[in-house]
Design an enzyme around this catalytic site. Sequence first.
Site, short mmCIF file in Angstrom:
data_model
loop_
_atom_site.label_atom_id
_atom_site.label_comp_id
_atom_site.label_asym_id
_atom_site.label_seq_id
_atom_site.Cartn_x
_atom_site.Cartn_y
_atom_site.Cartn_z
N GLU A 105 60.45 -10.03 17.20
CA GLU A 105 60.12 -9.20 18.36
C GLU A 105 61.31 -8.29 18.63
O GLU A 105 62.20 -8.62 19.40
CB GLU A 105 59.83 -10.07 19.59
CG GLU A 105 59.43 -9.24 20.80
CD GLU A 105 59.93 -9.83 22.12
OE1 GLU A 105 59.37 -9.46 23.16
OE2 GLU A 105 60.89 -10.63 22.11
N ASP A 116 61.77 -14.68 19.00
CA ASP A 116 61.82 -14.03 20.30
C ASP A 116 63.12 -13.25 20.49
O ASP A 116 64.19 -13.70 20.04
CB ASP A 116 61.72 -15.11 21.39
CG ASP A 116 61.76 -14.55 22.79
OD1 ASP A 116 60.83 -13.81 23.15
OD2 ASP A 116 62.73 -14.84 23.52
#
Length: 477
Positions: free
Chosen positions: A281, A257
């Site tokens: 990400e 993330d």
Amino acid sequence: MKKTLLVSLLAVGFFNSCHNNEEIINDTPKQLEVHNKVVNVTNHDGKPFNTGNTNSQNGKFIAGPGGGVMMQGFYWDVPDGGIWWNTVKDKVTDWSNAGMSAIWLPPASKAQNGPYSMGYDPTDYYDFGNYNQNGTVETRFGSKTELEGLITKAHAENMQVYADIVLNHNSGGQSQANPFTGTNTWTDFSGVASGKFQRSYNEFYKNSYGNNDEGAFGGFPDLCHASPYVQNWLWEREDSVGKYYKNVMKFDGWRFDYVKGFGPWVVNTWNSNIGGFSVGELWDSNVNTLEWWANNANSSVFDFAAYYKMDEAFDNGNLNVLNDDMMWKRNPYKAVTFVANHDTDIINNKMLAYAYILTHEGYPTIFYRDYEEWLNKERLNNLIWIHNNKATGNTSILYTDNDEYIARRNGYNGNPGLVVYINNSSYWQERWIPTNWASQQIKDFTGHSSWYPTTQGDKWVKIQCPPKSYSAWSLNQ
């Protein structure tokens, strides 16, 4: 460099040598996709379409020549109450039968918002719903036992399971006096219920290692990866976060993330110590940035460049932009393609976008709500089958204009590849295109067209595509 080649089409002078061909340029299509909903799911001749054999013989996923497909097994604010792990577990067999190879799960450990948290505010990396802290024993998604049952079931179905890992920031610590800020900060994690990876202000910026790293998020305490103590607990110790996730919880890979918040060396070092599949990400549409990060992190990256190009192409009537550069063209082995996820969902013509990513290079991802709630599951299963069985080899773009896009997968290791035709206009369209097959019968494996043309000796053939839809052509075998 791009791995595609634009080939101009010269249809003049070619004669149609199709077998069992019928001219239907002015005919009314029997199947039309409008706003992602299938109005009438039949061939042009009214017969049910052929989805291909979407089930493997033993009911478990078996990798085909085109590889596998990832399922994002959640969306934002899935039902709370500790039922989600069992909800996903009940779907694993169907997903495996459909040809999906992996499931990406939300952050699984206890977070500050306890029974209501989606996991992106982590407190205790070792609490998977087995300690009473932050107002709950179970997480929003369920208990540790239920999570282990889900992972075991996925492995029995020959599917991998990827953990969502939040390494940039923490939340849920207690207040403590911080000599580096001269104030109190919420950085006291000495009381985490697991007793593992206890933290204090020394493990968060600003501290003795500096004021900040690449970026903080939402005002949460910003974890300091320069600290040897943090590195030790994240990936070095035998009971480190990474090794515990892999060796005890049996996760197979990682979705990292908010990787903009720390240097790519963090993911690279994690991967070197832990192993497994990884994807970052990096929310950036610049393909140069995506490629730079993927190379330095030794990781795959979500192809946001392709994501925004698909929105421009399919929603704004400009399929020519699919000639532009994307991560899957730079390095398909490090590109994870997607149409929507829990954070962003801007593409309206989703079936055309799924037809694109499931016939092209890269590692395609299916969004849970698209598959289970919003789109035609049978159509998606058909595209997954086409991806796994026909989408092989590198890509050559054969034709583009505002409304039409045709590309060829050139095949690999005896697999013939395919030709995909995407038509965003309101009419049936036809094109002469060059294939890799001489004097061989082909068919549309989506079932949208009933044509069974035979390629000419020079490998050219005329194919067709319904309005607001797609077709995928390969050898009739």
